[in-house]
Design a protein around this motif. Sequence first.
Motif, PDB file in Angstrom:
ATOM      1  N   TYR A   1       4.613  -5.126 -13.102  1.00  0.00           N
ATOM      2  CA  TYR A   1       5.747  -6.044 -13.011  1.00  0.00           C
ATOM      3  C   TYR A   1       5.279  -7.246 -12.196  1.00  0.00           C
TER       4      TYR A   1
ATOM      5  N   LEU B   1       0.383  -7.723 -12.651  1.00  0.00           N
ATOM      6  CA  LEU B   1       0.900  -6.404 -12.251  1.00  0.00           C
ATOM      7  C   LEU B   1       1.652  -5.761 -13.419  1.00  0.00           C
TER       8      LEU B   1
ATOM      9  N   THR C   1      -4.633  -4.794 -10.230  1.00  0.00           N
ATOM     10  CA  THR C   1      -4.934  -4.830  -8.789  1.00  0.00           C
ATOM     11  C   THR C   1      -6.359  -4.366  -8.519  1.00  0.00           C
TER      12      THR C   1
ATOM     13  N   LEU D   1      -2.927   3.724 -10.002  1.00  0.00           N
ATOM     14  CA  LEU D   1      -3.495   2.893 -11.073  1.00  0.00           C
ATOM     15  C   LEU D   1      -2.434   2.742 -12.157  1.00  0.00           C
TER      16      LEU D   1
HETATM   17  O1  PRP Z   1      -2.622  -1.229 -11.682  1.00  0.00           O
HETATM   18  P1  PRP Z   1      -1.602  -2.276 -11.339  1.00  0.00           P
HETATM   19  O2  PRP Z   1      -0.739  -2.662 -12.511  1.00  0.00           O
HETATM   20  O3  PRP Z   1      -2.216  -3.476 -10.695  1.00  0.00           O
HETATM   21  O4  PRP Z   1      -0.564  -1.642 -10.320  1.00  0.00           O
HETATM   22  C1  PRP Z   1      -0.940  -0.855  -9.232  1.00  0.00           C
HETATM   23  C2  PRP Z   1      -0.670  -1.519  -7.924  1.00  0.00           C
HETATM   24  O5  PRP Z   1       0.741  -1.770  -7.787  1.00  0.00           O
HETATM   25  C3  PRP Z   1       1.181  -1.293  -6.516  1.00  0.00           C
HETATM   26  O6  PRP Z   1       1.044  -2.245  -5.523  1.00  0.00           O
HETATM   27  P2  PRP Z   1       2.086  -3.425  -5.268  1.00  0.00           P
HETATM   28  O7  PRP Z   1       1.463  -4.708  -5.729  1.00  0.00           O
HETATM   29  O8  PRP Z   1       3.422  -3.057  -5.824  1.00  0.00           O
HETATM   30  O9  PRP Z   1       2.101  -3.563  -3.680  1.00  0.00           O
HETATM   31  P3  PRP Z   1       2.427  -2.583  -2.457  1.00  0.00           P
HETATM   32  O10 PRP Z   1       1.292  -1.596  -2.339  1.00  0.00           O
HETATM   33  O11 PRP Z   1       2.430  -3.546  -1.310  1.00  0.00           O
HETATM   34  O12 PRP Z   1       3.754  -1.908  -2.671  1.00  0.00           O
HETATM   35  C4  PRP Z   1       0.225  -0.142  -6.227  1.00  0.00           C
HETATM   36  O13 PRP Z   1       0.175   0.154  -4.845  1.00  0.00           O
HETATM   37  C5  PRP Z   1      -1.088  -0.622  -6.776  1.00  0.00           C
HETATM   38  O14 PRP Z   1      -1.817  -1.387  -5.823  1.00  0.00           O
END
Ligand code: PRP
Length: 170
Positions: free
Chosen positions: A96, A94, A126, A121
Motif C-alpha cells: 500500500y 509498498l 522494501t 515480505l
Molecule cells: O514487501 P513490501 O511490500 O515492501 O512490504 C513489507 C514492508 O512493509 C512493512 O513496513 P512498513 O513500510 O509498513 O513500515 P513499518 O515497519 O514502519 O510499519 C513491513 O514491515 C515491511 O518492511
Amino acid sequence: MNYKDKIREIENFPEEGISFKDITTVLKDPKYLKETIDELTDYFSDVDVDIVVGPESRGFIFATPVAYNLGAGFVPVRKPGKLPAEVEKFEYDLEYGKDALEIHVDAIMDGMKVLIIDDLLATGGTISATAKLVEKLGGEVVGLGFFIELVDLNGRDKLDKYNVKSIVKY
Ligand SMILES: O=P(O)(O)OC[C@H]1O[C@H](OP(=O)(O)OP(=O)(O)O)[C@H](O)[C@@H]1O
Ligand SMILES: Nc1ncnc2[nH]cnc12
C-alpha cells in the motif's frame, strides 16, 4: 510453535483489501519472541555476517537481536529525513503506497557481508530497496530473513539471486 494462531490478522487495515498481519501478539509472548529470533539466527548461523541491516521500523525489532546473536553489528535503514549524517536514498513501492529509504553512507564498508532482516515480505519493494542501498555502498548481501512471507504477492520473484528464509508463509 503455532505461529499462525499467535499472529493477529486484521482485515481492511490500513486500507480496504489489506489483510494486516499484526506481530505485536507474537512479540509480547516471551516464548514466541525467543523462538522467532532463534529460528532466524539458526538459519543464518553458518553464514559469515559482518552487519545485519534492518529496515524501519518493524525490521529493527528482528534485526537487532539476530545481529547480537550472530556477533554482528546492526545498521538501520530508515524512512527519509531520520538519519542525521550523509545518506544514500532509494525510492520503492509498498503493498500500500510508496516510500523511500535511506542509509548512512559510512554504515557499510566495501566487501562487508550483510544480512538483511525484516518482519515481513510482501511485494518485496522494501527489501529490494534495502538490498540496493547495501550494494550501492559496496556491501555483499549474504542473506534475507523474514518472520512472515505473503506468498501471493510474489516478493520472492524480485529476490531470486539471494538466500531467502521466511518462517511463516501465508
Ligand atoms: O514487501 P513490501 O511490500 O515492501 O512490504 C513489507 C514492508 O512493509 C512493512 O513496513 P512498513 O513500510 O509498513 O513500515 P513499518 O515497519 O514502519 O510499519 C513491513 O514491515 C515491511 O518492511
Ligand atoms: N499485509 C501486511 N501486514 C502487515 N504488514 C505489512 N506490510 C506490507 N503488507 C503488510
